[in-house]
Design an enzyme around this catalytic site. Structure first.
Site, short mmCIF file in Angstrom:
data_model
loop_
_atom_site.label_atom_id
_atom_site.label_comp_id
_atom_site.label_asym_id
_atom_site.label_seq_id
_atom_site.Cartn_x
_atom_site.Cartn_y
_atom_site.Cartn_z
CG ASP A 77 19.84 74.91 41.91
OD1 ASP A 77 20.29 76.12 41.65
OD2 ASP A 77 19.64 74.11 40.82
CD GLU A 78 23.88 78.22 40.00
OE1 GLU A 78 24.60 79.28 39.85
OE2 GLU A 78 22.69 78.50 39.75
CG ASP A 116 23.21 74.22 38.98
OD1 ASP A 116 23.00 75.37 39.01
OD2 ASP A 116 22.21 73.53 38.66
N1 DCP Z 1 13.54 78.24 38.48
C1 DCP Z 1 12.44 78.84 38.39
N2 DCP Z 1 12.34 79.86 37.07
C2 DCP Z 1 13.15 79.91 36.26
C3 DCP Z 1 14.52 79.26 36.40
C4 DCP Z 1 14.62 78.38 37.83
O1 DCP Z 1 11.59 78.83 39.22
N3 DCP Z 1 13.07 80.75 35.28
C5 DCP Z 1 13.59 77.33 39.72
C6 DCP Z 1 13.41 75.95 39.32
C7 DCP Z 1 14.75 75.26 39.07
C8 DCP Z 1 15.52 75.97 40.33
O2 DCP Z 1 15.13 77.11 40.15
O3 DCP Z 1 14.60 73.93 39.65
C9 DCP Z 1 17.28 75.82 39.96
O4 DCP Z 1 17.18 76.69 38.59
P1 DCP Z 1 18.34 76.09 37.60
O5 DCP Z 1 18.52 77.08 36.74
O6 DCP Z 1 19.58 75.80 38.29
O7 DCP Z 1 17.48 74.91 36.93
P2 DCP Z 1 17.37 73.36 37.27
O8 DCP Z 1 18.06 72.99 38.63
O9 DCP Z 1 15.73 73.05 37.24
O10 DCP Z 1 18.04 72.70 36.10
P3 DCP Z 1 19.37 72.28 35.70
O11 DCP Z 1 19.54 70.91 35.65
O12 DCP Z 1 19.66 72.97 34.24
O13 DCP Z 1 20.31 73.08 36.52
CA CA Z 2 20.07 73.53 38.85
CA CA Z 3 21.05 76.82 39.46
#
Ligand code: DCP
Ligand code: CA
Ligand code: CA
Length: 365
Positions: free
Chosen positions: A108-109, A8
């Site tokens: 992203d996963e 991720d």
């Molecule tokens: N995303 C979004 N709204 C949400 C959750 C996520 O637009 N409620 C988008 C923004 C994030 C991407 O999806 O960058 C990936 O979600 P993740 O849950 O993996 O969160 P992040 O990658 O931002 O942070 P982490 O470091 O916790 O994985």
């Molecule tokens: Ca992420």
């Molecule tokens: Ca994710």
């Protein structure tokens, strides 16, 4: 026994923004989906870890985030989804090469079944994970978190345990120790609704969940979900990594300097097209569509594409089409300066046999 890796990307959208504009790296960055109704209406998409120290979370109203971060020098940016998607494609294509079986689950996963290539050994899996992290960083300067376990559930829990830039292995002998003290919402499948129901029963941790009577759990959550959550609390999960055929192959690079000069940009296309051509062919595909992707100096995505009625048969064809598309694109916007340029092959079709390739060659003459 299987070995599964879950990867991720860390604070994905915000990390991409930091890379595009390195002066953001020591600032609080909040990426927002603005609704456009008023200046501050909308929600937080994600934020960097500096912002998270102040309790900023995905889904939070923008006005609230602004209130919390008032006078902190925080930077609020709008989402630039097509850009994140292009970068995601690059990463996913790279990751696919490290897997026996590959399943992308979100932007992203992804899960990688790696049992065969690490010969079932966790030490080898650790080495593989380290080289994946290195390659992801080399390619797009992104950090990520990886979890490794004997099934998808444990791999996913692992990748979340030591964020950001984590690498966590949960070996079968460690499952009970690792899971028992985690709170129930750390278990994939336990959302806010189920957490509340479990809280009401006094079940706070996965360890407590694991010893809770299965019959009562089924009554509480429903038969199927109760059973699944019970098994999950013991670290059990049989879900296979579901391989999907790729939808496209692409390559994108950052130019040495921003340019709107056809010659400068089109030089890069030779190599990009060559790479895309060989990866597509090595993957056993032909393709009917060529896309040209550019990211401008203002970080806007501008793309063009062309679809043929038959598969493209030669490297020269993809290069020629990409250059034509570039020409058209530059002619449309004279003030446009290109920062990144990429090529993609899509509308993939399964490999043709030699005879049909010969026929297509004949047609294209
Ligand atoms: N995303 C979004 N709204 C949400 C959750 C996520 O637009 N409620 C988008 C923004 C994030 C991407 O999806 O960058 C990936 O979600 P993740 O849950 O993996 O969160 P992040 O990658 O931002 O942070 P982490 O470091 O916790 O994985
Ligand atoms: Ca992420
Ligand atoms: Ca994710």
């Amino acid at each position: 026994m299987r070995i599964i890796l879950h990867i991720d990307l860390d604070y994905f959208f915000a990390q991409v923004e930091e890379n595009l504009n390195p002066s953001l790296k020591n600032k609080i960055v909040v990426v927002c989906v603005f609704s456009g109704r008023t200046k501050d209406s909308g929600v937080v998409s994600t934020s960097n870890y500096k912002a998270r120290e102040y309790g900023i979370k995905s889904g939070m109203p923008v006005y609230l985030a602004k209130k919390i971060l008032k006078d902190k020098g925080a930077v609020f940016l709008p989402v630039n989804h097509s850009l994140y998607e292009e970068i995601s494609h690059q990463i996913m294509e790279l990751l696919r090469n490290f897997a026996d079986n590959f399943e992308q689950v979100s932007i992203d996963e992804a899960y990688l079944e790696i049992t065969k290539r690490v010969e079932g050994k966790f030490e080898e899996a650790l080495k593989l994970a380290k080289s994946i992290k290195e390659r992801v960083f080399e390619k797009e300067e992104l950090i990520c978190s990886i979890g490794i376990g004997s099934n998808k559930l444990l791999a996913k829990i692992g990748s979340d345990l030591n964020k950001p830039n984590g690498l966590t292995i949960i070996k079968p002998s460690e499952v009970k120790d690792v899971l028992s003290d985690l709170t129930t919402e750390k278990l994939p499948g336990v959302g806010r609704k189920y957490k509340k129901l479990l809280d009401n029963e006094g079940i706070k941790t996965i360890g407590e969940l694991a010893v809770f009577d299965v019959g009562s759990l089924k009554l509480l959550l429903g038969k199927k979900i109760g059973e699944r959550i019970h098994r999950a609390s013991l670290g059990l999960d049989d879900e296979p990594v579901k391989e999907e055929l790729p939808k496209q192959f692409s390559r994108i690079i950052t130019l040495k300097e921003d340019s709107n000069n056809f010659e400068c940009v089109s030089n890069s296309l030779n190599e990009l097209c060559g790479d895309v051509w060989s990866t597509t062919r090595n993957g056993g595909f032909n393709f009917k569509s060529v896309g040209l992707i550019t990211v401008t100096d203002e970080l806007k995505i501008r793309s063009k594409s062309k679809t043929l009625s038959h598969p493209i048969v030669g490297k020269d064809d993809i290069t020629r089409i990409a250059k034509e598309l570039l020409k058209e694109l530059l002619e449309e916007g004279s003030d446009l300066r290109i920062r990144r340029v990429g090529v993609k092959a899509y509308n993939l079709v399964k490999d043709l046999d030699q005879r049909s390739i010969a026929i297509y060659n004949f047609i294209s003459l």
